[in-house]
Design a protein around this motif. Structure first.
Motif, PDB file in Angstrom:
ATOM      1  N   PHE A  59       0.853  -1.187   0.000  1.00  0.00           N
ATOM      2  CA  PHE A  59       0.000   0.000   0.000  1.00  0.00           C
ATOM      3  C   PHE A  59       0.892   1.241   0.000  1.00  0.00           C
ATOM      4  N   LEU A  60       1.014   1.860  -1.184  1.00  0.00           N
ATOM      5  CA  LEU A  60       1.888   3.020  -1.338  1.00  0.00           C
ATOM      6  C   LEU A  60       1.422   4.199  -0.497  1.00  0.00           C
ATOM      7  N   GLY A  61       0.119   4.385  -0.401  1.00  0.00           N
ATOM      8  CA  GLY A  61      -0.428   5.503   0.364  1.00  0.00           C
ATOM      9  C   GLY A  61      -0.364   5.287   1.868  1.00  0.00           C
ATOM     10  N   ASN A  67       0.952  -6.346   2.966  1.00  0.00           N
ATOM     11  CA  ASN A  67      -0.109  -7.209   3.473  1.00  0.00           C
ATOM     12  C   ASN A  67      -0.183  -8.444   2.585  1.00  0.00           C
ATOM     13  N   TYR A  68      -0.355  -9.598   3.200  1.00  0.00           N
ATOM     14  CA  TYR A  68      -0.582 -10.833   2.447  1.00  0.00           C
ATOM     15  C   TYR A  68      -2.055 -11.168   2.575  1.00  0.00           C
ATOM     16  N   ALA A  69      -2.769 -11.150   1.452  1.00  0.00           N
ATOM     17  CA  ALA A  69      -4.212 -11.372   1.454  1.00  0.00           C
ATOM     18  C   ALA A  69      -4.534 -12.758   0.917  1.00  0.00           C
ATOM     19  N   VAL A  70      -5.552 -13.375   1.500  1.00  0.00           N
ATOM     20  CA  VAL A  70      -6.024 -14.687   1.068  1.00  0.00           C
ATOM     21  C   VAL A  70      -7.507 -14.586   0.762  1.00  0.00           C
TER      22      VAL A  70
END
Length: 180
Positions: A59-61, A67-70
């Motif tokens: 997340f650049l902002g 984050n690792y999302a599943v």
């Protein structure tokens, strides 16, 4: 003593094990498989199965927060014909996954996957069409864990790519449990 199989709890990078039942509803009931039965039909039980994806996000902002999302779906179908006397003669049919049903912890991500990345609102199904299984043993005893590879074509959207999955399965009673 026969070895027993205990599924490893899923990690953020590994999918949950998939259970394939010989007697799922609404399919006809079959007798419990035995070492003498050739072949036995197993169908994927969506109530005990899931397919997942994992993706790393930066997340650049938010100061380059990682984050690792599943995302997961249990809308999966397919069948396996298992030959207990000659495992190498066993077959796996097409495995179909409704990728439009993927859900993660963020509805915004799910919408982006449906509308842009996988375009699953337009192409809701991913289909794995197996072409070869490698590494199956010559014989099998209940409770043993079998590790092998299954190769085939995986179609997502309008793109089909050759894919190889590493598979672990075990048969106990009327259940074939596995992870790929």
């Amino acid at each position: 003593p026969q070895p027993t199989y205990s599924p490893v709890p899923p990690s953020p990078t590994a999918p949950d094990p998939t259970s394939v039942s010989a007697n799922p509803s609404p399919h006809p009931t079959t007798s419990a498989p035995t070492a003498d039965s050739v072949p036995t039909r197993f169908v994927i039980d969506p109530a005990q199965s899931n397919v997942s994806y994992g993706v790393g996000e930066t997340f650049l902002g938010e100061g380059n927060r990682y984050n690792y999302a599943v995302g997961r779906t249990s809308v999966v179908s397919g069948e396996i014909m298992l030959d207990f006397n000659n495992p190498a003669a066993s077959t796996v049919g097409e495995i179909t996954i409704d990728i439009s049903a993927f859900q993660s912890d963020k509805s915004r991500r799910d919408k982006a996957i449906r509308d842009h990345w996988l375009q699953s609102s337009k192409f809701p199904l991913a289909i794995f069409s197996p072409t070869e299984m490698r590494g199956l043993p010559q014989n099998y005893a209940p409770g043993e864990v079998i590790d092998f590879e299954i190769s085939g074509d995986l179609r997502v959207r309008d793109i089909s790519l050759a894919t190889v999955f590493t598979v672990s399965v075990s048969w106990e009673g009327e259940r074939l449990t596995g992870e790929a």
